[in-house]
Design a protein around this motif. Structure first.
Motif, PDB file in Angstrom:
ATOM      1  N   TYR A 396       0.847  -1.195   0.000  1.00 50.65           N
ATOM      2  CA  TYR A 396       0.000   0.000   0.000  1.00 50.65           C
ATOM      3  C   TYR A 396       0.882   1.243   0.000  1.00 50.65           C
ATOM      4  O   TYR A 396       1.960   1.269   0.610  1.00 50.65           O
ATOM      5  N   VAL A 401      -2.007   7.481   2.986  1.00 53.52           N
ATOM      6  CA  VAL A 401      -2.565   7.379   4.325  1.00 53.52           C
ATOM      7  C   VAL A 401      -2.627   8.775   4.939  1.00 53.52           C
ATOM      8  O   VAL A 401      -1.656   9.527   4.897  1.00 53.52           O
ATOM      9  N   SER A 402      -3.760   9.117   5.514  1.00 52.77           N
ATOM     10  CA  SER A 402      -3.965  10.486   5.999  1.00 52.77           C
ATOM     11  C   SER A 402      -2.884  10.926   6.981  1.00 52.77           C
ATOM     12  O   SER A 402      -2.375  12.049   6.914  1.00 52.77           O
ATOM     13  N   GLU A 468      -2.472   3.834  10.392  1.00 53.72           N
ATOM     14  CA  GLU A 468      -3.685   3.470   9.644  1.00 53.72           C
ATOM     15  C   GLU A 468      -3.351   2.591   8.433  1.00 53.72           C
ATOM     16  O   GLU A 468      -4.224   1.950   7.859  1.00 53.72           O
ATOM     17  N   VAL A 469      -2.084   2.548   8.081  1.00 52.52           N
ATOM     18  CA  VAL A 469      -1.684   1.694   6.963  1.00 52.52           C
ATOM     19  C   VAL A 469      -2.049   0.229   7.229  1.00 52.52           C
ATOM     20  O   VAL A 469      -2.289  -0.542   6.292  1.00 52.52           O
ATOM     21  N   LEU A 471      -4.839  -0.899   8.489  1.00 53.76           N
ATOM     22  CA  LEU A 471      -6.204  -1.075   7.984  1.00 53.76           C
ATOM     23  C   LEU A 471      -6.185  -1.162   6.465  1.00 53.76           C
ATOM     24  O   LEU A 471      -6.854  -2.020   5.866  1.00 53.76           O
ATOM     25  N   ARG A 472      -5.402  -0.304   5.832  1.00 55.31           N
ATOM     26  CA  ARG A 472      -5.359  -0.289   4.365  1.00 55.31           C
ATOM     27  C   ARG A 472      -4.743  -1.579   3.819  1.00 55.31           C
ATOM     28  O   ARG A 472      -5.177  -2.090   2.777  1.00 55.31           O
ATOM     29  N   LEU A 473      -3.742  -2.108   4.514  1.00 48.63           N
ATOM     30  CA  LEU A 473      -3.155  -3.371   4.070  1.00 48.63           C
ATOM     31  C   LEU A 473      -4.154  -4.516   4.197  1.00 48.63           C
ATOM     32  O   LEU A 473      -4.252  -5.379   3.313  1.00 48.63           O
ATOM     33  N   GLU A 475      -7.403  -4.251   4.080  1.00 46.89           N
ATOM     34  CA  GLU A 475      -8.405  -4.055   3.019  1.00 46.89           C
ATOM     35  C   GLU A 475      -7.860  -4.531   1.684  1.00 46.89           C
ATOM     36  O   GLU A 475      -8.575  -5.153   0.888  1.00 46.89           O
ATOM     37  N   THR A 476      -6.584  -4.227   1.440  1.00 46.47           N
ATOM     38  CA  THR A 476      -5.966  -4.661   0.185  1.00 46.47           C
ATOM     39  C   THR A 476      -5.883  -6.182   0.127  1.00 46.47           C
ATOM     40  O   THR A 476      -6.041  -6.793  -0.939  1.00 46.47           O
ATOM     41  N   ARG A 479     -11.404  -8.268   2.009  1.00 53.66           N
ATOM     42  CA  ARG A 479     -12.334  -8.165   3.136  1.00 53.66           C
ATOM     43  C   ARG A 479     -12.655  -9.520   3.734  1.00 53.66           C
ATOM     44  O   ARG A 479     -13.033  -9.623   4.895  1.00 53.66           O
TER      45      ARG A 479
END
Length: 487
Positions: A396, A401-402, A468-469, A471-473, A475-476, A479
């Motif tokens: 990712y 990431v914000s 937060e990365v 969560l993104r990983l 999701e990638t 799910r």
């Protein structure tokens, strides 16, 4: 001459030897530590601590320059003299008084001098004045002598008076031109540091830059080094080195090109400090790495314990993992094992390799303090596949990431995890980007704890943070990992 007796004798008072001695001492055994140089060892004076001090000011300045409001307040460049003074402060002025005071305070005996094995559980120490002291260990001798820089056999290099990692970490001046042979961790970090301090740096990386990390991580570091003005020569092979009468070093490459510099740093690996350790007294070969069993007792070439198992080797010298924190991890285990055996207590080897993997086997954390940083733990995708695991990798963009975008304008970075499909766990994690070192402990816990992906979904990262990365990983990865269980 009668020998001074202790329950345990430790040769080497670096971080590993100190931790072995402390653990043994806490267990109620008497212990002597033998040291020929500075108490605190390589890490305290010529490696981890001073090199990170060299790198920190430049990293802070780069961070400021990626924030427009803060950037407006920056009016100059690094104060090189102040950077070197701060480095010296963190290295305690290259004096070990504080470390010696600690040993004395906790009741550990320090014997200054060069220690050599001289028989069964026996050590002879030759002091600075040439006199000798005989030490006898009732229960164990621990070898924690570490490693030294290995200078490659390039024609002329040794005669050219090359820098080693020690020189790079402790130099009181910054050369105008620095050539570095070797693209590993030392070469990359020192290229980052000395370029920031104003040197023109050439990095000669025959085998690539950081070849052991994930390719996406090394690629970003190479881009950053080149953007900073470092000349990175990937695949270049030095064939000869010469220092002329003016002090200029000329490095000839296999393709006929040459590199000129004022200093050359040899950063091509480490060698065990066992050449003059008396290994021949116990049937081992001087200069070799030491091989150990599951509880870090030294074994011979056939894998058999030496003479009942009284000799241990911890840290770099056993070649399991050449990192200070892993050596200290081994040291704590060794100390506890020696105490248990000395007191004839049950030895629980389960946490140390018999029944479950140890960190040395599958979860080694490491940070490369380059620009950008690389933080990794566990296996790379390439290593996992080579081990025969059924794995997949997900990656990712950290800049998306914000928390990272808020941390710095134009934040560039990437994170990835290697997933074992059979266990549905993370077996490897790598992040590259500014300040990613602080992501590493969470990843280490996930790998060491073998946390299933369906549980990681419930480790909710705070918003807006770089973490937060995770969560993104997930999701990638898909799910469905929220519901997937190991077969």
């Amino acid at each position: 001459m009668s020998a001074q007796e202790f329950d345990v004798v430790v040769i080497g008072a670096g971080p590993v030897g100190e931790n072995v001695a402390d653990r043994v001492n806490q267990g109620g055994l008497s212990v002597a530590v033998v040291e020929a140089e500075l108490v605190g060892g390589e890490c305290s004076y010529w490696a981890c601590i001073p090199t990170k001090a060299l790198l920190r000011d430049a990293a802070a300045l780069r961070a400021v320059r990626h924030l427009p409001g803060a950037r407006a307040a920056v009016t100059g460049d690094l104060d090189v003299a102040a950077v070197l003074r701060r480095r010296d402060r963190f290295a305690d002025g290259f004096a070990d008084d504080g470390q010696v005071d600690w040993l004395t305070a906790v009741g550990i005996t320090l014997v200054r001098g060069h220690g050599r094995l001289s028989g069964r559980r026996a050590v002879t120490v030759t002091g600075p004045d040439g006199g000798t002291v005989q030490l006898a260990a009732r229960h164990a001798v621990v070898l924690a002598t570490g490693t030294s820089a290995a200078v490659p056999p390039i024609p002329g290099l040794a005669d050219a008076r090359p820098w080693t990692s020690r020189d790079a970490a402790s130099s009181s001046t910054v050369p105008d031109r620095l050539a570095i042979i070797g693209g590993g961790v030392v070469g990359t970090e020192m290229a980052t540091a000395y370029r920031a301090l104003g040197a023109a740096v050439t990095l000669i990386a025959r085998d690539g830059v950081l070849p052991a990390v994930e390719p996406y991580a090394s690629s970003l570091v190479v881009d950053s080094l080149r953007a900073a003005g470092v000349e990175v020569l990937i695949g270049a092979s030095p064939t000869a080195v010469e220092r002329d009468a003016t002090g200029t070093v000329r490095i000839t490459l296999a393709d006929g090109a040459s590199v000129e510099a004022d200093e050359v740093l040899a950063a091509t690996g480490r060698a065990p400090k066992t050449t003059d350790l008396g290994l021949e007294q116990v049937g081992l070969v001087p200069g070799d790495w030491l091989t150990v069993d599951d509880t870090l007792r030294v074994v011979d070439g056939s894998g058999a314990l030496l003479d009942g198992g009284w000799m241990y080797a911890a840290g770099d010298v056993n070649r399991r993992v050449l990192l200070t924190h892993q050596g200290k991890y081994q040291a704590r285990a060794v100390g506890d094992l020696i105490v248990a055996r000395a007191k004839d207590e049950p030895v629980d080897t389960a946490p140390w390799g018999r029944h479950v993997p140890t960190a040395d086997d599958h979860a080694v954390p490491q940070v490369v303090f380059s620009e950008p940083e690389i933080a990794s733990v566990g296996l790379t995708l390439r290593a996992a596949e080579a081990a025969g695991r059924r794995v997949r990798s997900v990656e990712y963009d950290l800049g998306a990431v914000s928390g990272a975008a808020l941390q710095a304008d134009d934040y560039r970075g990437r994170a990835g995890m290697v997933i074992d499909e059979d266990t549905s766990t993370v077996v490897g994690f790598t992040a590259v980007g500014p300040d990613v070192a602080e992501l590493l402990q969470a990843a280490t816990i996930a790998v060491v704890g073998q946390v299933p992906l369906h549980r990681l979904w419930h480790a909710v990262p705070a918003f807006p943070t770089v973490s937060e990365v995770w969560l993104r990983l997930l999701e990638t990865a898909g799910r469905d990992t929220a519901d997937r269980r190991p077969a």
